[in-house]
Design a protein around this motif. Structure first.
Motif, PDB file in Angstrom:
ATOM      1  N   GLY A   6       9.618  -9.907  13.787  1.00  0.00           N
ATOM      2  CA  GLY A   6       8.226 -10.323  13.806  1.00  0.00           C
ATOM      3  C   GLY A   6       7.272  -9.222  14.182  1.00  0.00           C
ATOM      4  N   VAL A   7       7.796  -8.060  14.604  1.00  0.00           N
ATOM      5  CA  VAL A   7       6.945  -6.928  14.942  1.00  0.00           C
ATOM      6  C   VAL A   7       6.472  -6.237  13.672  1.00  0.00           C
ATOM      7  CG1 VAL A   7       6.895  -4.637  15.992  1.00  0.00           C
ATOM      8  CG2 VAL A   7       7.984  -6.537  17.191  1.00  0.00           C
ATOM      9  N   ILE A   8       5.194  -5.965  13.605  1.00  0.00           N
ATOM     10  CA  ILE A   8       4.635  -5.284  12.426  1.00  0.00           C
ATOM     11  C   ILE A   8       5.004  -3.807  12.486  1.00  0.00           C
ATOM     12  CG2 ILE A   8       2.500  -4.580  11.265  1.00  0.00           C
ATOM     13  CD1 ILE A   8       1.269  -7.220  12.202  1.00  0.00           C
ATOM     14  N   GLY A   9       5.717  -3.369  11.457  1.00  0.00           N
ATOM     15  CA  GLY A   9       6.144  -1.977  11.384  1.00  0.00           C
ATOM     16  C   GLY A   9       5.511  -1.222  10.240  1.00  0.00           C
ATOM     17  N   GLY A  10       4.742  -1.927   9.409  1.00  0.00           N
ATOM     18  CA  GLY A  10       4.099  -1.281   8.274  1.00  0.00           C
ATOM     19  C   GLY A  10       2.873  -2.050   7.825  1.00  0.00           C
ATOM     20  N   VAL A  11       1.971  -1.352   7.141  1.00  0.00           N
ATOM     21  CA  VAL A  11       0.732  -1.962   6.654  1.00  0.00           C
ATOM     22  C   VAL A  11       0.506  -1.544   5.212  1.00  0.00           C
ATOM     23  CG1 VAL A  11      -1.784  -2.056   6.908  1.00  0.00           C
ATOM     24  CG2 VAL A  11      -0.334  -1.984   8.944  1.00  0.00           C
ATOM     25  N   ILE A  12       0.171  -2.529   4.378  1.00  0.00           N
ATOM     26  CA  ILE A  12      -0.258  -2.246   3.009  1.00  0.00           C
ATOM     27  C   ILE A  12      -1.689  -2.745   2.860  1.00  0.00           C
ATOM     28  CG2 ILE A  12       0.111  -2.662   0.554  1.00  0.00           C
ATOM     29  CD1 ILE A  12       3.060  -3.131   1.131  1.00  0.00           C
ATOM     30  N   LEU A  13      -2.571  -1.842   2.461  1.00  0.00           N
ATOM     31  CA  LEU A  13      -3.966  -2.210   2.223  1.00  0.00           C
ATOM     32  C   LEU A  13      -4.164  -2.451   0.737  1.00  0.00           C
ATOM     33  CD1 LEU A  13      -5.778   0.438   4.466  1.00  0.00           C
ATOM     34  CD2 LEU A  13      -5.412  -1.974   5.002  1.00  0.00           C
ATOM     35  N   ASP A  14      -4.534  -3.668   0.383  1.00  0.00           N
ATOM     36  CA  ASP A  14      -4.854  -3.983  -1.003  1.00  0.00           C
ATOM     37  C   ASP A  14      -6.175  -3.309  -1.382  1.00  0.00           C
ATOM     38  OD1 ASP A  14      -4.262  -5.865  -3.394  1.00  0.00           O
ATOM     39  OD2 ASP A  14      -6.378  -6.264  -2.922  1.00  0.00           O
ATOM     40  N   ASP A  15      -6.347  -3.007  -2.656  1.00  0.00           N
ATOM     41  CA  ASP A  15      -7.594  -2.352  -3.083  1.00  0.00           C
ATOM     42  C   ASP A  15      -8.828  -3.166  -2.701  1.00  0.00           C
ATOM     43  OD1 ASP A  15      -8.513  -4.055  -5.560  1.00  0.00           O
ATOM     44  OD2 ASP A  15      -6.404  -3.667  -5.948  1.00  0.00           O
ATOM     45  N   SER A  16      -8.673  -4.495  -2.628  1.00  0.00           N
ATOM     46  CA  SER A  16      -9.809  -5.340  -2.259  1.00  0.00           C
ATOM     47  C   SER A  16     -10.197  -5.166  -0.794  1.00  0.00           C
ATOM     48  CB  SER A  16      -9.475  -6.816  -2.530  1.00  0.00           C
ATOM     49  OG  SER A  16      -8.384  -7.243  -1.731  1.00  0.00           O
ATOM     50  N   ALA A  17      -9.279  -4.632   0.031  1.00  0.00           N
ATOM     51  CA  ALA A  17      -9.591  -4.347   1.425  1.00  0.00           C
ATOM     52  C   ALA A  17     -10.221  -2.973   1.588  1.00  0.00           C
ATOM     53  CB  ALA A  17      -8.325  -4.427   2.271  1.00  0.00           C
ATOM     54  N   VAL A  18     -10.020  -2.115   0.588  1.00  0.00           N
ATOM     55  CA  VAL A  18     -10.544  -0.752   0.643  1.00  0.00           C
ATOM     56  C   VAL A  18     -11.950  -0.674   0.072  1.00  0.00           C
ATOM     57  CG1 VAL A  18     -10.205   1.614  -0.166  1.00  0.00           C
ATOM     58  CG2 VAL A  18      -8.237   0.241   0.557  1.00  0.00           C
ATOM     59  N   VAL A  95       8.151  -6.209  10.181  1.00  0.00           N
ATOM     60  CA  VAL A  95       7.367  -6.925   9.175  1.00  0.00           C
ATOM     61  C   VAL A  95       6.299  -6.004   8.594  1.00  0.00           C
ATOM     62  CG1 VAL A  95       5.750  -8.856   8.860  1.00  0.00           C
ATOM     63  CG2 VAL A  95       7.771  -9.130  10.300  1.00  0.00           C
ATOM     64  N   ILE A  96       5.993  -6.209   7.309  1.00  0.00           N
ATOM     65  CA  ILE A  96       4.887  -5.492   6.669  1.00  0.00           C
ATOM     66  C   ILE A  96       3.680  -6.417   6.624  1.00  0.00           C
ATOM     67  CG2 ILE A  96       4.052  -4.392   4.565  1.00  0.00           C
ATOM     68  CD1 ILE A  96       6.938  -3.707   3.903  1.00  0.00           C
ATOM     69  N   LEU A  97       2.558  -5.925   7.127  1.00  0.00           N
ATOM     70  CA  LEU A  97       1.309  -6.691   7.087  1.00  0.00           C
ATOM     71  C   LEU A  97       0.536  -6.273   5.841  1.00  0.00           C
ATOM     72  CD1 LEU A  97      -0.524  -8.709   8.610  1.00  0.00           C
ATOM     73  CD2 LEU A  97      -1.648  -6.723   9.643  1.00  0.00           C
ATOM     74  N   TYR A  98       0.268  -7.265   4.988  1.00  0.00           N
ATOM     75  CA  TYR A  98      -0.459  -6.997   3.746  1.00  0.00           C
ATOM     76  C   TYR A  98      -1.906  -7.460   3.929  1.00  0.00           C
ATOM     77  CZ  TYR A  98      -0.809  -6.036  -1.220  1.00  0.00           C
ATOM     78  OH  TYR A  98      -1.140  -5.471  -2.431  1.00  0.00           O
ATOM     79  N   VAL A  99      -2.838  -6.513   3.856  1.00  0.00           N
ATOM     80  CA  VAL A  99      -4.251  -6.807   4.110  1.00  0.00           C
ATOM     81  C   VAL A  99      -4.972  -6.915   2.774  1.00  0.00           C
ATOM     82  CG1 VAL A  99      -6.336  -6.095   5.323  1.00  0.00           C
ATOM     83  CG2 VAL A  99      -4.084  -5.461   6.238  1.00  0.00           C
ATOM     84  N   VAL A 100      -5.581  -8.076   2.537  1.00  0.00           N
ATOM     85  CA  VAL A 100      -6.212  -8.343   1.253  1.00  0.00           C
ATOM     86  C   VAL A 100      -7.469  -9.173   1.467  1.00  0.00           C
ATOM     87  CG1 VAL A 100      -4.759 -10.388   0.937  1.00  0.00           C
ATOM     88  CG2 VAL A 100      -5.806  -9.313  -1.074  1.00  0.00           C
ATOM     89  N   SER A 101      -8.456  -9.009   0.620  1.00  0.00           N
ATOM     90  CA  SER A 101      -9.694  -9.771   0.748  1.00  0.00           C
ATOM     91  C   SER A 101      -9.441 -11.257   0.541  1.00  0.00           C
ATOM     92  CB  SER A 101     -10.717  -9.276  -0.271  1.00  0.00           C
ATOM     93  OG  SER A 101     -11.854 -10.137  -0.292  1.00  0.00           O
ATOM     94  N   ILE A 102     -10.190 -12.073   1.262  1.00  0.00           N
ATOM     95  CA  ILE A 102     -10.090 -13.522   1.111  1.00  0.00           C
ATOM     96  C   ILE A 102     -10.415 -13.956  -0.308  1.00  0.00           C
ATOM     97  CG2 ILE A 102     -12.490 -13.885   1.833  1.00  0.00           C
ATOM     98  CD1 ILE A 102      -9.465 -16.160   2.618  1.00  0.00           C
ATOM     99  N   HIS A 103     -11.162 -13.109  -1.031  1.00  0.00           N
ATOM    100  CA  HIS A 103     -11.523 -13.448  -2.403  1.00  0.00           C
ATOM    101  C   HIS A 103     -10.309 -13.471  -3.331  1.00  0.00           C
ATOM    102  CE1 HIS A 103     -15.366 -11.605  -0.743  1.00  0.00           C
ATOM    103  NE2 HIS A 103     -15.633 -12.888  -0.898  1.00  0.00           N
ATOM    104  N   LYS A 104      -9.184 -12.927  -2.884  1.00  0.00           N
ATOM    105  CA  LYS A 104      -7.955 -12.970  -3.676  1.00  0.00           C
ATOM    106  C   LYS A 104      -6.980 -14.022  -3.147  1.00  0.00           C
ATOM    107  CE  LYS A 104      -7.417  -8.364  -5.753  1.00  0.00           C
ATOM    108  NZ  LYS A 104      -6.479  -7.209  -5.874  1.00  0.00           N
ATOM    109  N   LYS A 105      -7.471 -14.913  -2.303  1.00  0.00           N
ATOM    110  CA  LYS A 105      -6.556 -15.837  -1.630  1.00  0.00           C
ATOM    111  C   LYS A 105      -5.784 -16.716  -2.618  1.00  0.00           C
ATOM    112  CE  LYS A 105      -9.819 -19.601  -1.020  1.00  0.00           C
ATOM    113  NZ  LYS A 105     -10.372 -20.616  -0.152  1.00  0.00           N
ATOM    114  N   ASP A 106      -6.437 -17.161  -3.685  1.00  0.00           N
ATOM    115  CA  ASP A 106      -5.751 -18.046  -4.625  1.00  0.00           C
ATOM    116  C   ASP A 106      -4.561 -17.347  -5.256  1.00  0.00           C
ATOM    117  OD1 ASP A 106      -7.561 -20.033  -4.099  1.00  0.00           O
ATOM    118  OD2 ASP A 106      -8.890 -19.508  -5.760  1.00  0.00           O
ATOM    119  N   LEU A 107      -4.734 -16.090  -5.595  1.00  0.00           N
ATOM    120  CA  LEU A 107      -3.648 -15.322  -6.195  1.00  0.00           C
ATOM    121  C   LEU A 107      -2.490 -15.170  -5.210  1.00  0.00           C
ATOM    122  CD1 LEU A 107      -2.364 -13.400  -8.313  1.00  0.00           C
ATOM    123  CD2 LEU A 107      -3.716 -11.557  -7.283  1.00  0.00           C
TER     124      LEU A 107
END
Length: 491
Positions: A6-18, A95-107
């Motif tokens: 459960g410990v976050i060891g990595g982060v992926i930033l989606d383009d919508s977060a950038v 765990v990898i934390l994937y950061v994405v805009s709420i506008h992509k939530k449906d996907l």
């Protein structure tokens, strides 16, 4: 220490977060400073980091993402590249934390990637997914706090969280050496960058101990007032709020409390403290001391010549503002060769006139990290007769300088790094630690030609200790922090 699941060891930033919705150019993005600050923190924090993009993203945007990823030594891949995702999963512990805009939530709610925890960005108000495996944050700058909160929950009592605050350039000096990981160290330490751009209370709820460079947050210091020193310092609004929190023990553990660093801000107070070093001196051994000194409020004092003589000061002497750090003019100094040149001197008052010690252009920097002492040898200013030649023997005008910038120094081959009595200075380091009550500090020593007196010419709080190899300095830094917390908990 084994890291819990459960410990976050990595982060992926989606383009919508950038990218913001309004701007297609990272370099013109209003969040550019925030993004770059975050990417620097992630790069040095022992977290694997990557940037992903949708195949439908325009080529210019993809190119910008790839160049940004290259700049920060990160992976950049298309979401359709399953092989890249699998490789990142294999490389990441936890765990990898994937950061994405709420506008992509449906996907993303329709096709959640296994073993990835989702953080929806740009969510205001309550966490609408609080009962699911999804995190919601409003601003990108909340990400370090979010990571620490998740990791703290996963690790429980096995992790110690250190909240730290200092100016960005200093933070980067520490962070790029691996000093501030967001991922728990083997000793169970995790570092949270505190920010005054977010409410402090939620951040402080996550920390066990505070590390600060409060001098980075000073607006002004009144050295002429009669009030207590603490009341003559004006901090930034954010630091004032943090100070109110730190001033309320016993729940708060700080490295170090503000009242402990106040003497380091005042060169007169430090000089007076160094007078106590005489207790360490004994017949048959080298002498360690502070330099001779005199405080002046007016360079035009008609009795200045007599006062210099009474303070055992001869010329040349070095003149420093009484305020030692925290304000711009604290480093405006001068070396004066003739007493008549004091009257027009541009060094801010009140000032300290200090003995100029001939020391063969060799400076010994000592760093105290808890109960460990390290040192390094550096080039320094020349002896007085060389300075006199540089300034012109006939004129001998004062040499005015900024101590943060370089002065003429010796060649490396001229350094005398084996002439110091390490045992004596280590004893002095422990004496200073006791008398100042500081956990992490540094001081500079020169050895006087002829007498071989060891003279402590400067003391500073929380130096970067960059001259000490990180393989020994960083573990000692962490150990000092942990022992400070342990001692607090047992008192």
């Amino acid at each position: 220490m084994e890291v819990e699941s459960g410990v976050i060891g990595g982060v992926i930033l989606d383009d919508s977060a950038v990218f913001s919705d309004e701007d297609n150019n990272i370099n013109n993005n209003n969040n550019n400073l925030i993004l770059n600050s975050l990417l620097r923190k992630l790069r040095y924090s022992a977290l694997s980091t990557a940037i992903s993009y949708d195949d439908a993203l325009s080529s210019p945007k993809v190119d910008l993402l790839k160049s940004t990823a290259t700049l920060y030594s990160m992976h950049c891949f298309s979401l359709d590249n399953e092989e890249a995702i699998e490789q990142i999963k294999r490389d990441v512990k936890g765990v990898i934390l994937y950061v994405v805009s709420i506008h992509k939530k449906d996907l993303f709610l329709k096709q959640l990637i296994p073993n990835l925890q989702i953080a929806f960005l740009n969510v205001e108000g309550a966490n609408v997914y609080e009962n699911s495996n999804i995190i919601c944050i409003n601003k990108l700058e909340e990400l370090p706090l979010t990571i620490c909160r998740v990791n703290r929950k996963a690790m429980g009592n096995d992790v110690v969280t250190i909240g730290y605050i200092m100016k960005p350039s200093r933070e980067e000096d520490f962070a790029k050496r691996g000093a501030f990981p967001l991922y728990p160290t083997r000793d169970g330490l995790m570092f949270l960058p505190l920010t005054f751009e977010l409410p402090l209370a939620p951040q402080l709820q996550e920390v066990d101990i505070i590390l600060h460079k409060a001098t980075d947050e000073i607006i002004s210091i009144d050295m002429t007032g009669t009030a207590e020193f603490a009341n003559r310092i004006t901090f930034t609004r954010g630091m004032q709020e943090l100070k109110r929190y730190m001033d309320h023990p016993p729940d708060c553990c700080v490295i170090d409390q503000l009242d402990k660093i106040y003497p380091v801000l005042d060169r007169l107070k430090i000089q007076q403290t160094l007078l106590g070093l005489q207790d360490l001196n004994a017949p048959g051994r080298q002498i360690i001391r502070g330099p001779h000194f005199l405080k002046v409020n007016d360079f035009r004092d008609p009795s200045l010549d007599q006062k210099l003589s009474g303070a055992k000061l001869s010329l040349p002497s070095i003149v420093k503002p009484q305020v030692a750090c925290g304000v711009a003019h604290a480093h405006n100094m001068a070396i004066v060769f003739k007493v008549e040149d004091f009257k027009d001197l541009k060094v801010p008052l009140p000032a300290i006139i200090q003995e100029y010690v001939d020391h063969s252009s060799t400076l010994y920097k000592f760093y105290v990290l808890g109960d460990k002492v390290f040192n390094a040898v550096k080039k320094s200013t020349p002896n007085a007769h060389i300075l006199m030649k540089l300034c012109g023997d006939d004129e001998l005008k004062p040499l005015v300088f900024d101590s943060l910038k370089s002065l003429p120094t010796a060649d490396e081959k001229q350094l005398c790094g084996d002439n110091i009595d390490h045992g004596l200075v280590t004893e002095a380091a422990k004496w200073l630690a006791r008398n100042l009550g500081l956990t992490i500090f540094g001081f500079d020593v020169v050895i006087q030609e002829g007498s071989r007196d060891h003279v402590i010419v400067d003391v500073n709080y929380l130096p970067s200790f960059k001259e000490v190899p990180e393989g020994v300095a960083i573990p000692a830094f962490w150990d000092a922090i942990k022992k400070k917390l342990e001692s607090k908990r047992t008192t």
